[in-house]
Enzyme design. Structure first.
Site, PDB file in Angstrom:
ATOM      1  N   ARG A 141     -12.476 114.083 143.641  1.00 50.48           N
ATOM      2  CA  ARG A 141     -12.483 112.883 142.558  1.00 50.48           C
ATOM      3  C   ARG A 141     -11.509 111.612 142.951  1.00 50.48           C
ATOM      4  O   ARG A 141     -10.795 111.811 143.966  1.00 50.48           O
ATOM      5  CB  ARG A 141     -12.057 113.475 141.276  1.00 50.48           C
ATOM      6  N   ASN A 196      -9.315 108.553 133.809  1.00 53.46           N
ATOM      7  CA  ASN A 196      -8.333 109.716 133.801  1.00 53.46           C
ATOM      8  C   ASN A 196      -7.353 109.578 135.066  1.00 53.46           C
ATOM      9  O   ASN A 196      -7.761 109.535 136.193  1.00 53.46           O
ATOM     10  CB  ASN A 196      -9.151 110.916 134.034  1.00 53.46           C
ATOM     11  N   GLU A 197      -6.251 109.540 134.525  1.00 56.77           N
ATOM     12  CA  GLU A 197      -5.157 109.592 135.701  1.00 56.77           C
ATOM     13  C   GLU A 197      -5.259 108.614 136.786  1.00 56.77           C
ATOM     14  O   GLU A 197      -5.624 108.889 137.961  1.00 56.77           O
ATOM     15  CB  GLU A 197      -4.950 111.055 136.116  1.00 56.77           C
ATOM     16  N   CYS A 244      -4.993 102.494 147.585  1.00 60.24           N
ATOM     17  CA  CYS A 244      -6.098 102.118 148.497  1.00 60.24           C
ATOM     18  C   CYS A 244      -5.959 100.984 149.527  1.00 60.24           C
ATOM     19  O   CYS A 244      -5.182 100.081 149.248  1.00 60.24           O
ATOM     20  CB  CYS A 244      -7.402 102.050 147.882  1.00 60.24           C
ATOM     21  N   GLU A 296      -3.486 116.337 127.832  1.00 62.23           N
ATOM     22  CA  GLU A 296      -3.498 117.763 128.504  1.00 62.23           C
ATOM     23  C   GLU A 296      -2.240 118.487 128.548  1.00 62.23           C
ATOM     24  O   GLU A 296      -1.291 117.996 128.970  1.00 62.23           O
ATOM     25  CB  GLU A 296      -4.241 117.409 129.970  1.00 62.23           C
ATOM     26  N   TRP A 326      -4.722 125.593 141.925  1.00 62.01           N
ATOM     27  CA  TRP A 326      -5.954 125.104 142.911  1.00 62.01           C
ATOM     28  C   TRP A 326      -6.149 126.138 143.585  1.00 62.01           C
ATOM     29  O   TRP A 326      -6.944 127.176 143.518  1.00 62.01           O
ATOM     30  CB  TRP A 326      -5.676 123.882 143.378  1.00 62.01           C
ATOM     31  N   GLU A 353     -11.316 123.616 140.551  1.00 63.22           N
ATOM     32  CA  GLU A 353     -10.332 124.251 139.523  1.00 63.22           C
ATOM     33  C   GLU A 353     -10.601 125.608 139.086  1.00 63.22           C
ATOM     34  O   GLU A 353      -9.964 125.876 138.066  1.00 63.22           O
ATOM     35  CB  GLU A 353      -9.860 123.052 138.740  1.00 63.22           C
ATOM     36  N   GLN A 354     -11.024 126.256 139.828  1.00 61.81           N
ATOM     37  CA  GLN A 354     -11.387 127.908 139.433  1.00 61.81           C
ATOM     38  C   GLN A 354     -10.124 128.516 138.932  1.00 61.81           C
ATOM     39  O   GLN A 354     -10.309 129.317 138.410  1.00 61.81           O
ATOM     40  CB  GLN A 354     -11.852 128.589 140.756  1.00 61.81           C
TER      41      GLN A 354
HETATM   42  C1  GAL Z   1      -4.784 116.870 135.597  1.00 64.87           C
HETATM   43  C2  GAL Z   1      -6.137 116.311 135.310  1.00 64.87           C
HETATM   44  C3  GAL Z   1      -7.380 117.370 134.945  1.00 64.87           C
HETATM   45  C4  GAL Z   1      -7.144 118.536 135.718  1.00 64.87           C
HETATM   46  C5  GAL Z   1      -5.665 119.070 135.521  1.00 64.87           C
HETATM   47  C6  GAL Z   1      -5.502 120.343 136.374  1.00 64.87           C
HETATM   48  O1  GAL Z   1      -4.111 116.214 136.039  1.00 64.87           O
HETATM   49  O2  GAL Z   1      -6.273 115.259 134.520  1.00 64.87           O
HETATM   50  O3  GAL Z   1      -8.364 116.808 135.035  1.00 64.87           O
HETATM   51  O4  GAL Z   1      -7.602 118.411 137.022  1.00 64.87           O
HETATM   52  O5  GAL Z   1      -4.863 118.068 136.191  1.00 64.87           O
HETATM   53  O6  GAL Z   1      -5.451 120.194 137.733  1.00 64.87           O
END
Ligand code: GAL
Length: 675
Positions: free
Chosen positions: A105, A143-144, A149, A303, A311, A351-352
């Protein structure tokens, strides 16, 4: 006002037949909000210009039938294959020139016109579609943001940015000192991006400008979507972005946050890339204080960790009580929304191994029941907490300009700006002194103490502003490298601390980057106490300041190391040395002994116990949080009501492992008066 409590939910990852079960379980957990869709672009626009919101409509309806409100993410953080395939040159290019491959991503450069165009287009369509939905309350743009680049598109955009900034190449060449190593530019098109060079690094002027440019690029990328959203939803819906706390330093978050209605961020205390088991309470708190300080306003955690992170490898699972402890800690520092990442662990995809409230099998387990318990508590306590304000007595000046500059040249191989700031924050946190991280131009009048750690890039305006704060009675603490650079990252041509020299009443006679093996003892004047410094020594020559400590060894023995300058009603303390945690604690303890700041609750200092406060009007809410795996009993002065357990506490206070109390006393006129 409501305290928001919920989860990040990805209905697109589950069969529709499951959605209703999820919605009901969420309601039973006391949730009132979900965040959806921030990674759903390929489901929302399966091919160029063909939008499909039908599945999201159904998910939103099922969730809102259970009384949940919805925050929608615009999906630009992850571009669909068809879009990338049509414009492969939107790929992010690394500093070493490697073009990143599609498949994760944040694959696309915000400098690429097609990426921006498509990102804005889908944001506008989504907002148009959901503008009137009674239960959609807000938006998260992307997001984030992050990842610098160095692509062709970035290079072209950088050259335009430079032209706007400098007007003429003469001006640019003079500002950067391009004459050095024969880089006098005669065409804007010749200016490179700071990819890896053959030797040494790029010109620090160019390099610094590039970091500022990249930061602005993301801010503009956000702005374009923000305007598209506003066109559709006006100010009816709140708009935010999901930021990454204090630890992310490649974007000027003050500028990114300015146009947002509120800040939200992601809080992973035991992320697998850290020392997971010993999630450090001060470091978590630092993230909250930095995010609060961006707008000096309450924030959300969009979050919040709710399971083992992972990961390719995994962190330990949060211990019983830790999920709610971390969530309460966020509230204690000013969060008005807690959204757990993620509702359910997904058995596939990158992200399993990242665990949510529910495990992969989807059955409620220990973590669900802990979250549900917190939901029940907040059902009772939320209205009383929501909108109450944390009270910070101390501010640390957080400078992304200085941060960018140190990323290019840390001066000492051992120096880290982040670690330096964190050390001062941690020393204050250990004393339970609520501290905000704010930008230098912020209104400082409410703070009794302001720290300027390594404030390297300093402008005239900043000096005027800090001078006014001190003259009105403020106490300012300045540490080495402050004032050593201009706002274009050149070294100043006057004695250090440059523009701050007069305010500090001191100049730096010489400085010394100490090797890691070396310490240098300091002795406080008029006392026998000594402390070891390391990393850096400024040898000071006071002009109007008094000497507080001198070096006590080596060729600098007897030379001033710490000084204090009286200015108007206030003081400026210049700390000419650096050191480890115990050095910083000594300094902070000394400074605290000279100012009127105090923790919200008088209890013995206990490393695992954190105390902080919020005020609901005249009512003080004291959060007492045990970050330890053992229960703790502490003596307590006065009597309090614990809002969490509804117990009356007197004489002593017991905290369970990872336990939380919120203490209050009935407001009594004259007893606890606000500033
Ligand atoms: C955050 C991200 C989420 C998810 C989470 C766990 O930084 O915004 O989408 O990836 O980490 O890795």
């Amino acid at each position: 006002m409501t305290l928001f409590f919920g989860a990040d939910y990805y209905p697109e990852q589950w069969p529709q037949s499951r959605w209703e079960t999820d919605a009901k379980l969420m309601k039973e957990a006391g949730f009132n909000v979900v965040r959806l869709a921030e990674f759903a672009w390929s489901r929302l626009e399966p091919s160029d210009g063909c939008f499909d919101f039908s599945w999201l409509d159904q998910a939103v309806d099922l969730l809102t039938e259970q009384g949940l409100k919805v925050v929608l993410g615009t999906p630009s953080a992850s571009v669909p294959p068809w879009l990338f395939h049509a414009h492969p040159d939107m790929a992010i290019v690394d500093e070493d020139g490697t073009t990143r491959t599609y498949g994760s991503r944040r694959d696309a450069s915000p400098a690429h016109p097609a990426y921006c165009h498509y990102a804005v287009r889908i944001a506008r369509h989504m907002a148009g579609h959901y503008a009137q939905h009674p239960h959609v309350i807000g938006w998260q743009v992307d997001n984030e943001f992050g990842d610098r680049c160095y692509s062709e598109a970035s290079r072209r955009a950088f050259q335009v940015w430079l032209k706007n900034k400098y007007g003429t190449l003469e001006n640019l060449n003079a500002t950067w000192g391009s004459v050095f190593w024969s880089h006098l530019y005669t065409s804007w098109e010749h200016i490179p991006v700071p990819r890896k060079t053959t030797h040494a690094k790029h010109n620090p002027g160019l390099h610094y400008d590039y970091y500022c440019f990249q930061s602005e690029l993301y801010t503009e990328f956000q702005q374009a979507q923000l305007e598209a959203l506003r066109e559709q939803v006006g100010f009816e819906h709140l708009i935010t972005h999901n930021l990454m706390g204090f630890s992310y330093g490649n974007l000027d978050y003050f500028k990114l946050a300015a146009p947002l209605d509120f800040v939200s961020w992601d809080n992973y205390p035991s992320a697998f890339w850290r020392e997971a088991v010993t999630a450090n309470p001060a470091h978590i708190a630092l993230g909250h204080s930095a995010m609060w300080g961006l707008k000096q306003q309450n924030f959300w955690v969009m979050e919040q960790q709710s399971g083992a992170s992972g990961w390719h490898v995994m962190s330990p699972s949060p211990q019983p009580g830790q999920i709610s402890l971390w969530a309460y800690q966020a509230i204690a520092h000013g969060a008005d929304g807690i959204v757990f990442f993620r509702w359910r662990s997904y058995p596939k995809g990158a992200e399993q191994n990242w665990h949510g409230i529910l495990d992969h099998h989807g059955q409620p387990g220990r973590r669900y029941h802990e979250v549900k318990k917190m939901g029940e508590q907040l059902g009772r306590l939320g209205p009383g907490i929501a909108g109450s304000l944390p009270e910070h007595q101390v501010a640390i000046l957080h400078s992304y300009e200085s941060r960018f500059s140190f990323q290019i040249q840390p001066d000492s191989p051992q120096f880290s700006y982040e670690a330096h700031v964190a050390a001062y924050y941690s020393a204050l946190h250990r004393k339970n002194i609520p501290t905000a991280l704010v930008s230098a131009p912020s209104d400082l009048t409410s703070y009794k103490l302001v720290l300027a750690p390594a404030l390297r890039l300093v402008s005239e305006e900043t000096v005027q502003h800090l001078g006014a704060y001190v003259r009105q009675g403020g106490v300012l603490v300045v540490t080495p490298r402050s004032g050593s650079r201009t706002m274009t990252n050149a070294i100043v041509e006057t004695p250090l601390p440059g523009l701050l020299a007069e305010l500090c009443g001191v100049t730096v006679e010489e400085y010394d980057a100490l090797p890691s093996s070396m310490t240098r003892r300091l002795k406080f004047v008029g006392s026998e106490s000594v402390v070891n410094s390391s990393l850096w020594s400024d040898v000071l020559a006071p002009t109007t300041a008094q000497i507080l400590a001198v070096y006590d060894e080596g060729y600098v023995a007897g030379k001033p190391a710490i000084t204090c300058n009286s200015v108007g009603q206030g003081r400026v303390i210049y700390i000419g040395a650096m050191g480890d945690g115990s050095f910083v604690q000594t300094i902070v303890d000394y400074v605290l002994s000279t100012v009127q700041v105090k923790p919200a609750l008088k209890i013995p200092e206990t490393p695992s116990v954190e105390v902080t406060e919020r005020w609901q009007g005249e009512q003080q809410l004291i959060f007492v949080l045990n970050h330890g795996a053992e229960s703790v009993t502490l003596p307590l002065e006065g009597s309090y009501l614990d809002l969490v357990s509804e117990e009356h506490l007197e004489n002593h206070l017991t905290l369970d492992p990872y336990g939380v109390r919120i203490l209050t006393q009935p407001p009594v006129a004259g007893l606890e008066t606000r500033k």
